[in-house]
Design a protein around this motif. Structure first.
Motif, mmCIF file in Angstrom:
data_model
loop_
_atom_site.group_PDB
_atom_site.id
_atom_site.type_symbol
_atom_site.label_atom_id
_atom_site.label_comp_id
_atom_site.label_asym_id
_atom_site.label_seq_id
_atom_site.Cartn_x
_atom_site.Cartn_y
_atom_site.Cartn_z
ATOM 1 N N GLN A 18 80.692 90.702 61.190
ATOM 2 C CA GLN A 18 81.253 91.909 61.281
ATOM 3 C C GLN A 18 82.808 91.679 61.299
ATOM 4 O O GLN A 18 83.193 90.654 61.082
ATOM 5 C CB GLN A 18 80.752 92.278 62.746
ATOM 6 N N LEU A 75 88.237 104.098 63.399
ATOM 7 C CA LEU A 75 87.194 104.911 64.185
ATOM 8 C C LEU A 75 87.065 106.311 63.719
ATOM 9 O O LEU A 75 88.136 106.831 63.514
ATOM 10 C CB LEU A 75 87.357 105.150 65.592
ATOM 11 N N THR A 98 79.584 106.355 67.632
ATOM 12 C CA THR A 98 80.290 105.266 66.675
ATOM 13 C C THR A 98 79.216 103.962 67.167
ATOM 14 O O THR A 98 78.842 103.284 66.000
ATOM 15 C CB THR A 98 81.571 105.184 66.919
ATOM 16 N N LEU A 99 79.109 103.849 68.087
ATOM 17 C CA LEU A 99 78.246 102.212 68.609
ATOM 18 C C LEU A 99 76.782 102.795 68.304
ATOM 19 O O LEU A 99 76.248 101.317 68.139
ATOM 20 C CB LEU A 99 78.453 102.332 70.036
ATOM 21 N N GLU A 130 75.631 103.902 65.412
ATOM 22 C CA GLU A 130 75.230 103.884 63.993
ATOM 23 C C GLU A 130 74.939 102.675 63.501
ATOM 24 O O GLU A 130 73.563 102.524 62.675
ATOM 25 C CB GLU A 130 76.692 104.251 63.343
ATOM 26 N N ILE A 187 74.102 100.030 74.274
ATOM 27 C CA ILE A 187 75.734 100.773 74.196
ATOM 28 C C ILE A 187 76.247 100.604 75.516
ATOM 29 O O ILE A 187 77.182 100.230 75.807
ATOM 30 C CB ILE A 187 75.466 102.228 73.900
ATOM 31 N N ARG A 243 81.832 97.931 68.883
ATOM 32 C CA ARG A 243 81.134 98.337 67.537
ATOM 33 C C ARG A 243 80.748 97.082 66.723
ATOM 34 O O ARG A 243 79.689 96.943 66.240
ATOM 35 C CB ARG A 243 81.846 99.306 66.606
ATOM 36 N N ALA A 265 77.959 95.014 68.272
ATOM 37 C CA ALA A 265 76.714 95.797 68.534
ATOM 38 C C ALA A 265 75.514 94.937 68.102
ATOM 39 O O ALA A 265 74.498 94.903 68.707
ATOM 40 C CB ALA A 265 76.669 97.105 67.807
#
Length: 288
Positions: free
Chosen positions: A95, A105, A114-115, A117, A133, A166, A169
């Motif tokens: 990542q 963002l 966002t998180l 996705e 999350i 993110r 995640a």
């Protein structure tokens, strides 16, 4: 910290070139045969001034720029030739955290969207995503109600925490950190760097930490690689490279770091000039 001897990421003879300006202009070689390794749980600091090629290395690892020649291997598997579907699968393990916490963002999407996705893309159920999350927000020290808010409602440091969440995640094994604190004020920088160090201690994630700032790299890294005009000029233990470097270019970077003492700053400026005069192949970095 003790690391396995086998690299998690291995880059060999990496070359990247970009088209020149104008239809008949020759291509510009940005990376000129770069070699580097990152072991599990390790931070390799990659430092150099603007235009040195440091960001291009990170983008090559992420598959965002084409590789002219050389190899990039992750966990024993070659990834520089990976197709789109393979790259999607790799996103679970590799990542990135970009420099600007706002433009990275989507301003019209809530933090929760966002998180969620990357989790949805990997087939995570809604219940599992909600729990993940909540854990991520706690990990980056943001309140649980952040899920319903938009990026503009947060400070720069808080937005970068969202970007870090993110990136974490999918529990990656390697995160490319591309100047992740350079857009933040000094106090916020320190807080975010401490957070990244804590996360590494908790999870064992490895970082490729890209920066122009030797003091930041010293704080974050186990080892440091210094890049100049597309070539690595010095690699070694972080404390050694950032305090007693061998290469003239690394010494100019060290002397470019600002200090509060006016007399010391003047001495450093004089020493930088002397190094540049005695080593015409290097440029003199501006103070940062």
């Amino acid at each position: 910290m003790t690391h396995r001897t086998e690299p998690l990421l291995s880059v060999r003879e990496l070359r990247v070139s970009f088209p020149g300006k104008g239809r008949r202009a020759p291509r510009t070689e940005v990376l000129k045969g770069v070699d580097l390794d990152i072991r599990p749980g390790e931070t390799l600091g990659l430092v150099g001034e603007s235009g040195s090629g440091k960001t291009t290395i990170g983008r090559a690892v992420l598959g965002l720029v084409p590789v002219a020649s050389g190899t990039i291997t992750f966990d024993g598997h070659r990834i520089d030739t990976a197709k789109r579907a393979e790259r999607r699968a790799l996103s679970r393990d590799i990542q990135v955290i970009f420099q600007d916490p706002y433009t990275s963002l989507n301003p019209s999407r809530t933090i929760g969207d966002t998180l969620s996705e990357p989790l949805r893309a990997q087939g995570t159920t809604t219940t599992e995503a909600r729990a993940r999350i909540a854990a991520l927000l706690d990990q980056v020290r943001l309140p649980a109600d952040a899920t319903d808010r938009l990026p503009r409602e947060f400070s720069g440091g808080q937005r970068q925490r969202v970007a870090i969440a993110r990136a974490l995640a999918l529990s990656p094994r390697l995160v490319v950190c591309d100047e992740p604190v350079s857009a933040l004020d000094l106090t916020t920088q320190a807080t975010v760097l401490d957070l990244l160090l804590d996360i590494q201690e908790e999870t064992g994630v490895a970082y490729l930490f890209v920066s122009h700032d030797l003091s930041v790299v010293r704080r974050m890294s186990h080892r440091v690689a210094v890049i100049h005009h597309g070539e690595l000029v010095e690699t070694g233990d972080a404390d050694t490279v950032t305090r007693t470097p061998d290469h003239p270019y690394t010494r100019t970077l060290l002397l470019s770091a600002p200090v509060a003492d006016v007399t010391e700053q003047k001495r450093r400026r004089t020493e930088r000039t002397r190094l540049a005069e005695n080593s015409p192949a290097i440029s003199t970095p501006s103070s940062t």
